[in-house]
Design a protein around this motif. Structure first.
Motif, PDB file in Angstrom:
ATOM      1  N   MET A   1       0.867  -1.196  -0.028  1.00 57.02           N
ATOM      2  CA  MET A   1      -0.106   0.059   0.076  1.00 57.02           C
ATOM      3  C   MET A   1       0.762   1.068  -0.007  1.00 57.02           C
ATOM      4  O   MET A   1       2.080   1.436   0.493  1.00 57.02           O
ATOM      5  N   SER A   2       0.467   2.238  -0.445  1.00 55.77           N
ATOM      6  CA  SER A   2       1.010   3.726  -0.646  1.00 55.77           C
ATOM      7  C   SER A   2       0.137   4.746  -0.444  1.00 55.77           C
ATOM      8  O   SER A   2      -1.136   4.581  -0.837  1.00 55.77           O
ATOM      9  N   VAL A   3       0.550   5.795   0.133  1.00 55.50           N
ATOM     10  CA  VAL A   3      -0.162   6.833   0.268  1.00 55.50           C
ATOM     11  C   VAL A   3      -0.262   7.754  -0.950  1.00 55.50           C
ATOM     12  O   VAL A   3       0.845   8.292  -1.323  1.00 55.50           O
ATOM     13  N   TYR A   4      -1.345   8.011  -1.537  1.00 59.42           N
ATOM     14  CA  TYR A   4      -1.267   8.835  -2.914  1.00 59.42           C
ATOM     15  C   TYR A   4      -2.036  10.370  -2.199  1.00 59.42           C
ATOM     16  O   TYR A   4      -3.264  10.063  -1.929  1.00 59.42           O
ATOM     17  N   LYS A   5      -1.444  11.384  -2.682  1.00 55.76           N
ATOM     18  CA  LYS A   5      -2.248  12.556  -2.696  1.00 55.76           C
ATOM     19  C   LYS A   5      -3.047  13.057  -3.862  1.00 55.76           C
ATOM     20  O   LYS A   5      -2.110  12.944  -4.812  1.00 55.76           O
ATOM     21  N   LEU A   6      -4.044  13.304  -3.922  1.00 50.56           N
ATOM     22  CA  LEU A   6      -4.918  13.489  -4.950  1.00 50.56           C
ATOM     23  C   LEU A   6      -5.699  14.845  -4.886  1.00 50.56           C
ATOM     24  O   LEU A   6      -6.041  15.287  -4.156  1.00 50.56           O
ATOM     25  N   GLN A   7      -5.694  15.472  -6.314  1.00 48.75           N
ATOM     26  CA  GLN A   7      -6.343  16.761  -6.175  1.00 48.75           C
ATOM     27  C   GLN A   7      -7.958  16.348  -6.749  1.00 48.75           C
ATOM     28  O   GLN A   7      -7.955  16.083  -8.048  1.00 48.75           O
ATOM     29  N   ILE A   8      -8.784  16.192  -6.035  1.00 47.91           N
ATOM     30  CA  ILE A   8     -10.104  16.030  -6.520  1.00 47.91           C
ATOM     31  C   ILE A   8     -11.112  16.970  -5.993  1.00 47.91           C
ATOM     32  O   ILE A   8     -11.424  17.406  -4.780  1.00 47.91           O
ATOM     33  N   ASN A   9     -11.955  17.420  -7.054  1.00 43.78           N
ATOM     34  CA  ASN A   9     -13.049  18.570  -6.913  1.00 43.78           C
ATOM     35  C   ASN A   9     -12.450  19.620  -6.049  1.00 43.78           C
ATOM     36  O   ASN A   9     -13.184  20.424  -5.377  1.00 43.78           O
TER      37      ASN A   9
END
Ligand code: FES
Ligand code: FES
Length: 153
Positions: free
Chosen positions: A1-9
């Protein structure tokens, strides 16, 4: 598992998932954004369409590890009050039947009108033909896209 930073809405969110997890499942299962639907899982139906930097993208085949800093927009983020010109047109034409495919249809139409605010009938047909509707609302979808084009500045 990895932590993903996402730009959502318009917000930065995090998801701790396997790198090959499709964006669709991150949206639905980890972020609770269930407006984006699962239809086929193999990029054939368009039910899972979201915008990636404004472009219509099939989230069922997009691994979360490929999203990076791209701006993701889902149906929940298309407009603040459900009043995007495409959503207004969809209401006026009363497009949906069961509704399952409609978020994907709206996201595809919105991306089309963003890059081409005055599409020809042929351009509408070509773009929308990749989004399937088991209820056969195709005629109303085409009418609503044309109406939305008249509302798009
Ligand atoms: S669920 Fe993604 S295209 Fe069908
Ligand atoms: S409205 Fe039912 S699948 Fe399109």
């Amino acid at each position: 598992m990895s932590v993903y930073k996402l730009q959502i809405n318009g917000k930065t969110v995090q998801a701790d998932v396997e790198p090959d997890t499709p964006l669709l499942w991150v949206l639905r299962d980890h972020l609770g954004l269930v407006g984006t639907k699962y239809g086929c899982g193999i990029a054939q139906c368009g039910a899972c369409t979201v915008h990636l930097n404004g472009q219509a993208t099939r989230s069922c085949v997009l691994p979360v590890s490929s999203v990076g800093n791209s701006k993701v927009t889902t149906i929940e983020g298309l407009s603040k009050n459900g009043d995007h010109p495409v959503q207004q047109a969809w209401n006026e034409v009363d497009v949906p039947q069961c509704g399952y495919c409609q978020a994907g249809q709206i996201m595809t139409a919105a991306a089309l009108l963003k890059r081409n605010p005055k599409p020809t009938e042929e351009e509408i047909e070509t773009t929308m033909s990749g989004n399937l509707c088991r209820c056969g609302t195709y005629h109303r979808i085409r009418e609503a896209v044309k109406l939305a084009a008249t509302k798009t500045k």
